[in-house]
Scaffold this motif. Structure first.
Motif, short mmCIF file in Angstrom:
data_model
loop_
_atom_site.label_atom_id
_atom_site.label_comp_id
_atom_site.label_asym_id
_atom_site.label_seq_id
_atom_site.Cartn_x
_atom_site.Cartn_y
_atom_site.Cartn_z
N LEU A 1 26.01 68.91 92.16
CA LEU A 1 26.85 69.27 91.01
C LEU A 1 26.92 68.18 89.96
CD1 LEU A 1 29.79 71.15 92.77
CD2 LEU A 1 27.93 72.13 91.42
N THR A 2 26.55 66.95 90.30
CA THR A 2 26.58 65.86 89.32
C THR A 2 25.18 65.45 88.87
OG1 THR A 2 26.68 64.24 91.14
CG2 THR A 2 28.77 64.94 90.16
N ALA A 3 24.16 66.16 89.31
CA ALA A 3 22.79 65.82 88.94
C ALA A 3 22.55 66.06 87.45
CB ALA A 3 21.80 66.67 89.76
N PRO A 4 21.69 65.26 86.83
CA PRO A 4 21.42 65.43 85.40
C PRO A 4 20.94 66.84 85.04
CG PRO A 4 20.49 63.37 86.19
CD PRO A 4 20.97 64.11 87.40
N GLU A 5 20.12 67.43 85.91
CA GLU A 5 19.61 68.77 85.59
C GLU A 5 20.71 69.83 85.66
OE1 GLU A 5 18.10 67.74 89.83
OE2 GLU A 5 18.54 66.70 87.95
N THR A 6 21.74 69.57 86.46
CA THR A 6 22.90 70.48 86.50
C THR A 6 23.64 70.43 85.18
OG1 THR A 6 23.10 70.15 88.89
CG2 THR A 6 25.04 70.99 87.73
N ARG A 7 23.88 69.23 84.68
CA ARG A 7 24.59 69.07 83.41
C ARG A 7 23.74 69.61 82.24
NH1 ARG A 7 29.99 67.82 84.57
NH2 ARG A 7 29.95 66.78 86.60
N ALA A 8 22.44 69.38 82.32
CA ALA A 8 21.57 69.85 81.24
C ALA A 8 21.61 71.36 81.09
CB ALA A 8 20.13 69.38 81.48
N ARG A 9 21.82 72.07 82.19
CA ARG A 9 21.87 73.52 82.16
C ARG A 9 23.30 74.04 81.99
NH1 ARG A 9 18.16 76.81 80.90
NH2 ARG A 9 18.75 78.36 82.47
N ASP A 10 24.24 73.13 81.74
CA ASP A 10 25.64 73.52 81.50
C ASP A 10 26.21 74.28 82.69
OD1 ASP A 10 27.79 73.26 79.79
OD2 ASP A 10 27.43 75.16 78.75
N MET A 11 25.87 73.81 83.89
CA MET A 11 26.30 74.51 85.10
C MET A 11 27.59 73.95 85.70
SD MET A 11 24.60 77.17 85.63
CE MET A 11 25.23 77.53 87.26
N VAL A 12 28.22 73.01 85.03
CA VAL A 12 29.59 72.62 85.34
C VAL A 12 30.36 72.64 84.03
CG1 VAL A 12 31.14 70.81 86.16
CG2 VAL A 12 29.01 71.25 87.38
N LYS A 13 31.42 73.43 83.98
CA LYS A 13 32.17 73.63 82.74
C LYS A 13 33.59 73.08 82.91
CE LYS A 13 30.72 76.51 80.02
NZ LYS A 13 29.86 76.44 78.83
N ARG A 14 34.12 72.53 81.85
CA ARG A 14 35.49 72.05 81.83
C ARG A 14 36.35 73.04 81.07
NH1 ARG A 14 36.01 66.52 83.13
NH2 ARG A 14 34.00 65.47 83.36
N VAL A 15 37.51 73.39 81.66
CA VAL A 15 38.47 74.26 81.00
C VAL A 15 39.86 73.64 81.11
CG1 VAL A 15 37.14 76.36 81.46
CG2 VAL A 15 38.92 75.65 83.07
N ILE A 75 3.13 69.50 94.64
CA ILE A 75 3.49 70.10 95.93
C ILE A 75 5.01 70.20 96.02
CG2 ILE A 75 3.38 69.81 98.43
CD1 ILE A 75 0.75 68.18 97.88
N PRO A 76 5.56 71.38 96.26
CA PRO A 76 7.02 71.54 96.31
C PRO A 76 7.66 70.69 97.40
CG PRO A 76 5.92 73.68 96.18
CD PRO A 76 4.86 72.66 96.46
N CYS A 77 8.71 69.96 97.03
CA CYS A 77 9.38 69.08 97.98
C CYS A 77 10.76 68.73 97.44
CB CYS A 77 8.57 67.80 98.21
SG CYS A 77 8.32 66.85 96.68
N ALA A 78 11.61 68.18 98.29
CA ALA A 78 12.94 67.79 97.85
C ALA A 78 13.59 66.87 98.86
CB ALA A 78 13.83 69.03 97.67
N GLN A 79 14.52 66.06 98.37
CA GLN A 79 15.42 65.34 99.26
C GLN A 79 16.67 66.20 99.40
OE1 GLN A 79 15.79 61.22 98.35
NE2 GLN A 79 16.37 60.78 100.44
N VAL A 80 17.22 66.25 100.59
CA VAL A 80 18.39 67.08 100.84
C VAL A 80 19.60 66.42 100.20
CG1 VAL A 80 19.86 68.14 102.58
CG2 VAL A 80 17.40 67.96 102.98
N ARG A 81 20.25 67.14 99.30
CA ARG A 81 21.43 66.63 98.60
C ARG A 81 22.71 67.18 99.21
NH1 ARG A 81 19.81 68.13 92.38
NH2 ARG A 81 18.59 66.28 91.84
#
Length: 408
Positions: A328-342, A316-322
């Motif tokens: 931006l620091t969630a593991p799934e964010t990093r796994a998808r390379d959605m924060v990049k360092r330049v 059942i779709p659900c979530a805690q409000v972040r």
């Protein structure tokens, strides 16, 4: 073994005469896709968003940084004849030009589509305005907040019994930037096929109306003015924010099977699952208030983990409000390379939000940092055959800006 190929727009040139958000968002997407993007900025301050802070990273506003990676900047005053000549030289080599001046605003400089197509018939010339070139409001400037208000979005955003709200980010600008990028790519394909470019007339107002989606369609079908539902949904119930014992959670039930499992297995209320008022979504919409009177006390009596773990076990779709930081620091964010360092010339290591465009064989380019104002002026002019003494004279006459200081 799969061979990795070049980014899709490698070798294409984009001339960016836009500023703030909608236009720069479009050209950033094109830059991510491998295009060589030249950003033309007024030497006196550059893109407006450079000053839209705090926060700043070594003097560069976070707002500017969000929309200008993968570009080169030339600080150029094209109100002067020499500046217009340089823009025309750049346009002669460009595949795409993006501008967001008021409708017809570049005609006085000889930089409108009709003028530039004479020197580059294949040019895709994308104009981003508030209301479009043939609108009765064509003379008005386009501002996201105004467009959200006039385009109906605010009327359906906010508390049911409260004031209309704008969305927390400038979505009318972002909708338009994505639409402009899509149009540029399609027009580029057409130009390759036909050997001829075209003028694209992309309006914030149009993009906002298009993104009303089901809400706009509901009005056209029923003639009834849509209302505000806060965090709820007009036609899907339960689809809302709930207060658990220790924090807010989202429950987003999309069909009757999910609701039956939720009521019987998670909420432990088979009587609700069997209640004909709640068995079908259309009935739940009709009896929304009655269902909420049953659900909200139940949810409030147990901690968030009880509900989230139980719903996830049953699909059942659900979530805690972040918060933004949590997202931006969630593991799934990093796994998808959605924060990049330049590496930034002033700020050192800089983090940027990544691109959602993922390609199997023609990946987007590695990010370069948003440029300093005029950082690449000499490089760009040298590419046009301008020599050092000529560049220095252009700088002396104020046609181009002084080279930026890279000292922290």
């Amino acid at each position: 073994m799969t061979r990795t190929r070049q980014a899709p727009l490698t070798g294409r040139k984009v001339l960016d005469l836009s500023r703030v958000l909608a236009g720069p968002w479009c050209t950033m997407i094109l830059g991510d896709l491998g295009a060589d993007v030249t950003k033309v900025e007024n030497p006196n301050g550059g893109d407006d968003t450079r000053g839209w802070g705090p926060p700043f990273a070594a003097g560069e506003a976070a707002y500017y940084l969000c929309a200008n990676r993968n570009k080169k900047s030339i600080a150029l005053d094209f109100s002067k004849a020499e500046g217009q000549e340089i823009v025309r030289a750049l346009a002669a080599e460009a595949d795409i030009l993006v501008e967001n001046y008021k409708a017809g605003g570049l005609r006085k400089y000889g930089l409108d589509y009709d003028s530039l197509k004479e020197i580059n018939p294949r040019l895709v010339y994308c104009s981003v305005t508030g209301y479009g070139h043939d609108s009765p409001l064509r003379e008005r400037a386009g501002y996201d907040y105004v467009i959200q208000a006039e385009g109906g979005l605010m009327s359906v955003t906010g508390p049911k019994d409260g004031a209309p709200h704008k969305v927390g980010v400038a979505v009318a600008d972002l909708f338009t930037g994505m639409a402009a990028a899509q149009a540029c790519l399609a027009a580029l394909i057409a130009a390759d096929r036909d050997g001829e470019g075209q003028h694209l007339d992309i309006a914030l107002y149009d993009a906002q109306l298009a993104m009303l989606a089901n809400v706009g369609s509901a009005y056209l079908v029923s003639g009834d003015e849509p209302g505000r539902y806060g965090n709820g949904h007009a036609t899907v119930v339960p689809y809302d924010l709930f207060d658990a014992k220790d924090g807010a959670i989202v429950i987003a039930i999309g069909n009757d099977r999910q609701f039956a499992r939720f009521a019987a297995e998670v909420m432990k209320r088979p009587d609700i699952a069997d209640d004909p008022r709640f068995a079908a979504n259309s009935a739940r919409v009709e009896h929304r208030d009655a269902l909420m009177r049953e659900m909200r006390p139940e949810v409030a009596a147990r901690p968030a983990t009880y509900w989230l773990d139980g719903m996830r076990r049953h699909g059942i779709p659900c979530a805690q409000v972040r918060g933004v930081g949590e997202a931006l620091t969630a593991p799934e964010t990093r796994a998808r390379d959605m924060v990049k360092r330049v590496a930034h010339p002033l700020a050192g290591e800089l983090e940027l939000i990544g691109s959602p465009l993922k390609f199997g064989a023609t990946p987007i380019v590695d990010f370069t940092p948003p440029p300093l104002l005029g950082e690449h002026s000499e490089e760009i002019l040298s590419g046009l055959g301008r020599e050092g003494p000529e560049i220095a004279e252009l700088q002396r006459r104020g046609v181009i800006g002084s080279p930026p200081s890279k000292d922290p």
